[in-house]
Design a protein around this motif. Sequence first.
Motif, PDB file in Angstrom:
ATOM      1  N   ASN A  68    -155.886-132.711 -20.527  1.00  0.00           N
ATOM      2  CA  ASN A  68    -156.696-131.607 -20.017  1.00  0.00           C
ATOM      3  C   ASN A  68    -155.844-130.591 -19.270  1.00  0.00           C
ATOM      4  N   LYS A  69    -156.316-129.354 -19.215  1.00  0.00           N
ATOM      5  CA  LYS A  69    -155.626-128.313 -18.472  1.00  0.00           C
ATOM      6  C   LYS A  69    -155.715-128.588 -16.975  1.00  0.00           C
ATOM      7  N   ASN A  70    -154.642-128.291 -16.282  1.00  0.00           N
ATOM      8  CA  ASN A  70    -154.632-128.420 -14.832  1.00  0.00           C
ATOM      9  C   ASN A  70    -155.335-127.201 -14.223  1.00  0.00           C
ATOM     10  N   PRO A  71    -156.468-127.412 -13.511  1.00  0.00           N
ATOM     11  CA  PRO A  71    -157.203-126.263 -12.956  1.00  0.00           C
ATOM     12  C   PRO A  71    -156.385-125.457 -11.951  1.00  0.00           C
ATOM     13  N   LYS A  72    -155.382-126.067 -11.351  1.00  0.00           N
ATOM     14  CA  LYS A  72    -154.556-125.338 -10.383  1.00  0.00           C
ATOM     15  C   LYS A  72    -153.751-124.223 -11.049  1.00  0.00           C
ATOM     16  N   PHE A  73    -153.521-124.362 -12.358  1.00  0.00           N
ATOM     17  CA  PHE A  73    -152.721-123.355 -13.035  1.00  0.00           C
ATOM     18  C   PHE A  73    -153.434-122.009 -13.130  1.00  0.00           C
ATOM     19  N   ALA A  74    -154.770-122.012 -13.098  1.00  0.00           N
ATOM     20  CA  ALA A  74    -155.524-120.751 -13.192  1.00  0.00           C
ATOM     21  C   ALA A  74    -155.155-119.801 -12.055  1.00  0.00           C
ATOM     22  N   VAL A  75    -154.984-120.351 -10.864  1.00  0.00           N
ATOM     23  CA  VAL A  75    -154.616-119.526  -9.709  1.00  0.00           C
ATOM     24  C   VAL A  75    -153.199-118.976  -9.877  1.00  0.00           C
ATOM     25  N   ILE A  76    -152.285-119.843 -10.320  1.00  0.00           N
ATOM     26  CA  ILE A  76    -150.904-119.413 -10.539  1.00  0.00           C
ATOM     27  C   ILE A  76    -150.851-118.316 -11.598  1.00  0.00           C
ATOM     28  N   LYS A  77    -151.589-118.506 -12.670  1.00  0.00           N
ATOM     29  CA  LYS A  77    -151.623-117.520 -13.750  1.00  0.00           C
ATOM     30  C   LYS A  77    -152.152-116.177 -13.250  1.00  0.00           C
ATOM     31  N   LYS A  78    -153.218-116.201 -12.461  1.00  0.00           N
ATOM     32  CA  LYS A  78    -153.794-114.970 -11.935  1.00  0.00           C
ATOM     33  C   LYS A  78    -152.803-114.224 -11.053  1.00  0.00           C
ATOM     34  N   LEU A  80    -149.523-114.420 -11.132  1.00  0.00           N
ATOM     35  CA  LEU A  80    -148.434-113.902 -11.946  1.00  0.00           C
ATOM     36  C   LEU A  80    -148.828-112.632 -12.676  1.00  0.00           C
ATOM     37  N   ILE A  81    -150.011-112.648 -13.273  1.00  0.00           N
ATOM     38  CA  ILE A  81    -150.480-111.466 -13.994  1.00  0.00           C
ATOM     39  C   ILE A  81    -150.622-110.284 -13.048  1.00  0.00           C
ATOM     40  N   THR A  82    -151.142-110.535 -11.848  1.00  0.00           N
ATOM     41  CA  THR A  82    -151.282-109.467 -10.856  1.00  0.00           C
ATOM     42  C   THR A  82    -149.920-108.886 -10.492  1.00  0.00           C
ATOM     43  N   SER A  83    -148.940-109.759 -10.317  1.00  0.00           N
ATOM     44  CA  SER A  83    -147.602-109.305  -9.963  1.00  0.00           C
ATOM     45  C   SER A  83    -146.969-108.496 -11.091  1.00  0.00           C
ATOM     46  N   PHE A  84    -147.133-108.953 -12.325  1.00  0.00           N
ATOM     47  CA  PHE A  84    -146.554-108.246 -13.464  1.00  0.00           C
ATOM     48  C   PHE A  84    -147.222-106.891 -13.699  1.00  0.00           C
ATOM     49  N   ASN A  85    -148.518-106.809 -13.400  1.00  0.00           N
ATOM     50  CA  ASN A  85    -149.264-105.571 -13.656  1.00  0.00           C
ATOM     51  C   ASN A  85    -149.158-104.552 -12.528  1.00  0.00           C
ATOM     52  N   ASN A  86    -148.564-104.931 -11.414  1.00  0.00           N
ATOM     53  CA  ASN A  86    -148.466-104.019 -10.271  1.00  0.00           C
ATOM     54  C   ASN A  86    -147.300-103.055 -10.494  1.00  0.00           C
ATOM     55  N   THR A  87    -147.584-101.893 -11.061  1.00  0.00           N
ATOM     56  CA  THR A  87    -146.538-100.905 -11.349  1.00  0.00           C
ATOM     57  C   THR A  87    -146.851 -99.565 -10.694  1.00  0.00           C
ATOM     58  N   LYS A  88    -147.670 -99.568  -9.638  1.00  0.00           N
ATOM     59  CA  LYS A  88    -148.028 -98.332  -8.965  1.00  0.00           C
ATOM     60  C   LYS A  88    -147.012 -98.001  -7.867  1.00  0.00           C
ATOM     61  N   ASN A  89    -146.827 -96.702  -7.657  1.00  0.00           N
ATOM     62  CA  ASN A  89    -145.970 -96.211  -6.576  1.00  0.00           C
ATOM     63  C   ASN A  89    -144.575 -96.827  -6.631  1.00  0.00           C
ATOM     64  N   VAL A  90    -143.970 -96.766  -7.818  1.00  0.00           N
ATOM     65  CA  VAL A  90    -142.641 -97.330  -7.995  1.00  0.00           C
ATOM     66  C   VAL A  90    -141.585 -96.298  -7.600  1.00  0.00           C
ATOM     67  N   ASN A  91    -140.763 -96.644  -6.624  1.00  0.00           N
ATOM     68  CA  ASN A  91    -139.665 -95.799  -6.191  1.00  0.00           C
ATOM     69  C   ASN A  91    -138.359 -96.471  -6.600  1.00  0.00           C
ATOM     70  N   PRO A  92    -137.584 -95.846  -7.506  1.00  0.00           N
ATOM     71  CA  PRO A  92    -136.367 -96.506  -8.019  1.00  0.00           C
ATOM     72  C   PRO A  92    -135.415 -96.954  -6.927  1.00  0.00           C
ATOM     73  N   THR A  93    -135.222 -96.113  -5.930  1.00  0.00           N
ATOM     74  CA  THR A  93    -134.266 -96.446  -4.876  1.00  0.00           C
ATOM     75  C   THR A  93    -134.681 -97.696  -4.119  1.00  0.00           C
ATOM     76  N   SER A  94    -135.965 -97.765  -3.739  1.00  0.00           N
ATOM     77  CA  SER A  94    -136.439 -98.906  -2.956  1.00  0.00           C
ATOM     78  C   SER A  94    -136.492-100.173  -3.804  1.00  0.00           C
ATOM     79  N   VAL A  95    -136.839-100.035  -5.099  1.00  0.00           N
ATOM     80  CA  VAL A  95    -136.909-101.206  -5.976  1.00  0.00           C
ATOM     81  C   VAL A  95    -135.539-101.846  -6.121  1.00  0.00           C
ATOM     82  N   TRP A  96    -134.517-101.049  -6.418  1.00  0.00           N
ATOM     83  CA  TRP A  96    -133.187-101.611  -6.626  1.00  0.00           C
ATOM     84  C   TRP A  96    -132.539-102.046  -5.322  1.00  0.00           C
TER      85      TRP A  96
END
Length: 346
Positions: A68-78, A80-96
């Motif tokens: 069976n799927k581990n229910p704890k993974f749903a939180v981890i997946k959410k 991760l997806i939130t982190s990957f999709n967060n592309t607002k207000n990107v400043n090259p200098t501060s990112v690097w």
Amino acid sequence: MMSLNYAFGFSILLLALVLLNIYFFYTLNTVDRKSPKFNIPSLKLDVTSSIVGDIYEYLNYLPSQYRNKNPKFAVIKKNLITSFNNTKNVNPTSVWLETTSWSNNNSLFPHENGAAGKILQMLQTSHIAFVDNAPKGTQLKLLFLIEGNQKVYFKPKRYDLSHTIQGSIYAGYDRHNSEVFAYYMAMILNFKWIPPSVIRKVHMDKDVLPVATNGLKSTILKKNDGVSCIYGKCFFCKANETVCPENNGELEGAAILYLDKQLKVYKSPWRRKVKATLSRKRLLNLINVAIFDFLIQNGDRHRYEVYGDQIILLDNGKGLGNPSVDELDILAPLYQCCSQSQLGDI
């Protein structure tokens, strides 16, 4: 950016495989053979080792909860997806600045609070200042300098995604999508010691040639139809094995964040056989890497790089070659560690 649905669609199956391998060795000597049968897929394997046979035998006696799927993974997946999709207000200098100055014993790069998504967006969309050959290594790759004075490796596409590599597990060219898939899967498995990588397309005439160095231009050939193709500079690079843009003039490839750190390089002890005495931490670290390589079917990690006391997951391009073959010998560090006659009690 690489489709998150594509990456995470495979994540559940891959994570389950990791759990199966780990639990097998934990219960190797205590398993209850009266447990219900676990129906594993029928695989065509040349079982030349009793260890390999034992792996598949004991899989049949895993308790039902491991199906069976581990229910704890749903939180981890959410998260991760939130982190990957967060592309607002990107400043090259501060990112690097945050990326290059990051110092943490638990990860190679920042990955929380949307940092991962911002790094990937910069890798995928930043303006390219110049392009040169990256001569280090055996495979063709380019070196970009992008906005913010950041170096990026670009490993061009050699095969369509549906192409199957025949022959040995290290046969053929590197697969650009394997580099990207390896990064996403490492994040899922909480392996935070891998450079971010993302699919990027660059236009040969607009993005590459105008800023190409003389060294790169010397390895570019123009075909009869006027298309410029690159053969590059590397150990196996040949003038008759070029990479050419698609009909729209674009080159697709994996944009991989350049790791500008001092790394120690070691030959893998499983390159031939175990000879050296390894620390407990290093041995367990190598076992984790072996499981990771098995999941992407990368059998070409003949050496490994270390930063601090952590193994870095570099050069993952030999994965995803043939989905019909399971190369169980990649797991040698895992099943040999359980044989006291080989390594003793760890």
